[in-house]
Design a protein around this motif. Structure first.
Motif, mmCIF file in Angstrom:
data_model
loop_
_atom_site.group_PDB
_atom_site.id
_atom_site.type_symbol
_atom_site.label_atom_id
_atom_site.label_comp_id
_atom_site.label_asym_id
_atom_site.label_seq_id
_atom_site.Cartn_x
_atom_site.Cartn_y
_atom_site.Cartn_z
ATOM 1 N N ASP A 9 61.831 -94.918 10.332
ATOM 2 C CA ASP A 9 61.317 -93.549 10.446
ATOM 3 C C ASP A 9 60.783 -93.590 11.983
ATOM 4 O O ASP A 9 60.398 -93.857 12.746
ATOM 5 C CB ASP A 9 59.551 -93.428 9.453
ATOM 6 C CG ASP A 9 59.377 -92.001 9.961
ATOM 7 O OD1 ASP A 9 59.988 -91.701 11.200
ATOM 8 O OD2 ASP A 9 58.066 -91.776 9.363
ATOM 9 N N ASP A 10 61.706 -93.389 12.523
ATOM 10 C CA ASP A 10 61.853 -92.638 14.225
ATOM 11 C C ASP A 10 60.925 -91.795 14.978
ATOM 12 O O ASP A 10 60.369 -92.316 15.342
ATOM 13 C CB ASP A 10 63.069 -91.997 14.673
ATOM 14 C CG ASP A 10 64.460 -92.853 14.643
ATOM 15 O OD1 ASP A 10 64.604 -94.150 14.070
ATOM 16 O OD2 ASP A 10 65.622 -91.729 14.324
ATOM 17 N N ARG A 11 60.151 -90.859 13.950
ATOM 18 C CA ARG A 11 59.052 -90.694 14.618
ATOM 19 C C ARG A 11 57.834 -91.357 14.557
ATOM 20 O O ARG A 11 56.985 -90.981 15.490
ATOM 21 C CB ARG A 11 58.449 -88.893 13.562
ATOM 22 C CG ARG A 11 57.396 -87.986 13.972
ATOM 23 C CD ARG A 11 56.886 -87.822 14.840
ATOM 24 N NE ARG A 11 58.575 -87.140 15.467
ATOM 25 C CZ ARG A 11 58.430 -86.872 16.814
ATOM 26 N NH1 ARG A 11 57.008 -87.347 17.472
ATOM 27 N NH2 ARG A 11 59.120 -86.157 17.420
ATOM 28 N N ALA A 12 57.993 -92.138 13.446
ATOM 29 C CA ALA A 12 56.509 -93.281 12.973
ATOM 30 C C ALA A 12 56.993 -93.978 14.126
ATOM 31 O O ALA A 12 55.863 -94.218 15.137
ATOM 32 C CB ALA A 12 56.709 -93.695 12.005
ATOM 33 N N ASP A 15 55.402 -92.058 17.313
ATOM 34 C CA ASP A 15 53.906 -91.456 17.871
ATOM 35 C C ASP A 15 53.324 -93.254 17.880
ATOM 36 O O ASP A 15 52.323 -93.168 18.457
ATOM 37 C CB ASP A 15 53.405 -90.613 16.604
ATOM 38 C CG ASP A 15 54.281 -89.973 15.771
ATOM 39 O OD1 ASP A 15 54.826 -89.052 16.748
ATOM 40 O OD2 ASP A 15 54.313 -89.229 14.856
ATOM 41 N N ALA A 16 53.409 -94.137 17.506
ATOM 42 C CA ALA A 16 52.714 -94.984 17.255
ATOM 43 C C ALA A 16 52.736 -96.029 18.766
ATOM 44 O O ALA A 16 51.951 -96.268 19.780
ATOM 45 C CB ALA A 16 53.862 -96.419 16.565
ATOM 46 N N LEU A 17 54.141 -95.219 19.052
ATOM 47 C CA LEU A 17 54.011 -95.301 21.340
ATOM 48 C C LEU A 17 53.133 -95.022 21.574
ATOM 49 O O LEU A 17 52.761 -95.431 22.768
ATOM 50 C CB LEU A 17 55.354 -95.450 21.528
ATOM 51 C CG LEU A 17 56.833 -96.202 20.907
ATOM 52 C CD1 LEU A 17 58.609 -95.880 21.117
ATOM 53 C CD2 LEU A 17 56.150 -97.523 22.016
ATOM 54 N N LYS A 18 52.911 -94.156 20.874
ATOM 55 C CA LYS A 18 51.650 -92.885 21.611
ATOM 56 C C LYS A 18 50.648 -93.395 22.158
ATOM 57 O O LYS A 18 48.931 -93.291 23.091
ATOM 58 C CB LYS A 18 51.634 -91.669 21.248
ATOM 59 C CG LYS A 18 53.169 -90.790 21.885
ATOM 60 C CD LYS A 18 52.383 -89.540 21.308
ATOM 61 C CE LYS A 18 54.166 -88.701 20.819
ATOM 62 N NZ LYS A 18 54.200 -87.907 20.497
ATOM 63 N N THR A 19 50.310 -95.106 21.469
ATOM 64 C CA THR A 19 48.542 -95.488 20.655
ATOM 65 C C THR A 19 49.077 -97.002 21.132
ATOM 66 O O THR A 19 47.858 -97.128 20.982
ATOM 67 C CB THR A 19 48.601 -95.067 19.659
ATOM 68 O OG1 THR A 19 49.272 -96.204 18.629
ATOM 69 C CG2 THR A 19 48.539 -93.776 19.017
ATOM 70 N N ARG A 62 54.975 -105.382 15.234
ATOM 71 C CA ARG A 62 54.196 -104.183 14.206
ATOM 72 C C ARG A 62 53.897 -102.683 13.960
ATOM 73 O O ARG A 62 53.731 -102.540 13.513
ATOM 74 C CB ARG A 62 52.378 -104.364 15.166
ATOM 75 C CG ARG A 62 51.187 -105.654 15.324
ATOM 76 C CD ARG A 62 50.017 -105.758 15.607
ATOM 77 N NE ARG A 62 49.977 -105.321 16.677
ATOM 78 C CZ ARG A 62 49.885 -106.904 17.911
ATOM 79 N NH1 ARG A 62 49.753 -107.945 17.058
ATOM 80 N NH2 ARG A 62 49.699 -106.031 19.067
ATOM 81 N N ILE A 63 55.039 -102.664 15.190
ATOM 82 C CA ILE A 63 55.214 -101.259 15.366
ATOM 83 C C ILE A 63 56.785 -101.359 14.025
ATOM 84 O O ILE A 63 56.590 -99.971 13.489
ATOM 85 C CB ILE A 63 56.014 -100.710 16.616
ATOM 86 C CG1 ILE A 63 54.342 -100.037 17.034
ATOM 87 C CG2 ILE A 63 56.656 -99.042 16.373
ATOM 88 C CD1 ILE A 63 55.045 -100.371 18.634
ATOM 89 N N LEU A 64 56.866 -101.946 14.340
ATOM 90 C CA LEU A 64 57.964 -101.920 13.326
ATOM 91 C C LEU A 64 57.397 -101.977 11.917
ATOM 92 O O LEU A 64 58.133 -101.553 10.987
ATOM 93 C CB LEU A 64 59.056 -102.813 13.969
ATOM 94 C CG LEU A 64 60.084 -102.251 14.597
ATOM 95 C CD1 LEU A 64 61.216 -104.203 15.313
ATOM 96 C CD2 LEU A 64 61.001 -101.024 14.746
ATOM 97 N N GLU A 65 57.053 -102.807 11.643
ATOM 98 C CA GLU A 65 56.312 -103.454 10.237
ATOM 99 C C GLU A 65 56.012 -102.194 9.687
ATOM 100 O O GLU A 65 56.130 -101.644 9.022
ATOM 101 C CB GLU A 65 55.289 -104.319 10.777
ATOM 102 C CG GLU A 65 56.527 -105.198 10.519
ATOM 103 C CD GLU A 65 54.792 -106.935 10.806
ATOM 104 O OE1 GLU A 65 55.361 -107.538 10.213
ATOM 105 O OE2 GLU A 65 53.582 -106.352 11.521
ATOM 106 N N ARG A 66 55.027 -100.817 10.421
ATOM 107 C CA ARG A 66 54.221 -100.007 10.162
ATOM 108 C C ARG A 66 55.506 -98.786 9.800
ATOM 109 O O ARG A 66 55.069 -98.121 9.114
ATOM 110 C CB ARG A 66 53.257 -99.674 10.847
ATOM 111 C CG ARG A 66 52.503 -100.117 11.122
ATOM 112 C CD ARG A 66 51.484 -99.366 11.994
ATOM 113 N NE ARG A 66 51.951 -98.790 12.909
ATOM 114 C CZ ARG A 66 51.083 -100.139 13.997
ATOM 115 N NH1 ARG A 66 50.716 -101.056 13.988
ATOM 116 N NH2 ARG A 66 51.115 -99.376 15.156
ATOM 117 N N ALA A 67 56.444 -98.114 10.852
ATOM 118 C CA ALA A 67 57.826 -97.755 10.493
ATOM 119 C C ALA A 67 58.528 -98.650 9.555
ATOM 120 O O ALA A 67 59.933 -97.360 9.316
ATOM 121 C CB ALA A 67 58.314 -97.127 11.726
#
Length: 82
Positions: A9-12, A15-19, A62-67
């Protein structure tokens, strides 16, 4: 490397990179394409840019696992390969 072949999910991801802590960020290849011959509040344009962030590899995982898509959304047997 194979983890990046999933339909994330590209948007996820964005969005995660902002945090998360970002080590560096670059912006390149910016283009603006006007979709009409006239420029007005009603006409539109498409702005495209390449954004690159450098984060720790652990954070990237972690970002990829969530997305990642839910196992039922991915190809049959893909989750079982884990």
């Amino acid at each position: 490397m194979a983890i990046s072949n999933l339909p994330y999910d590209d948007r996820a991801i964005v969005d995660a990179l902002k945090t998360v802590p970002v080590q560096s960020e670059t912006i390149s290849k910016v283009s603006v394409n006007f979709l009409d011959n006239e420029i007005s509040e009603q006409s539109t344009a498409t702005v495209t840019a390449t954004l690159s962030w450098v984060v720790s590899s652990a954070e990237a995982l972690r970002i990829l696992e969530r997305a990642a898509p839910a196992p039922s959304e991915s190809a049959p047997g893909l989750a079982a390969q884990g």
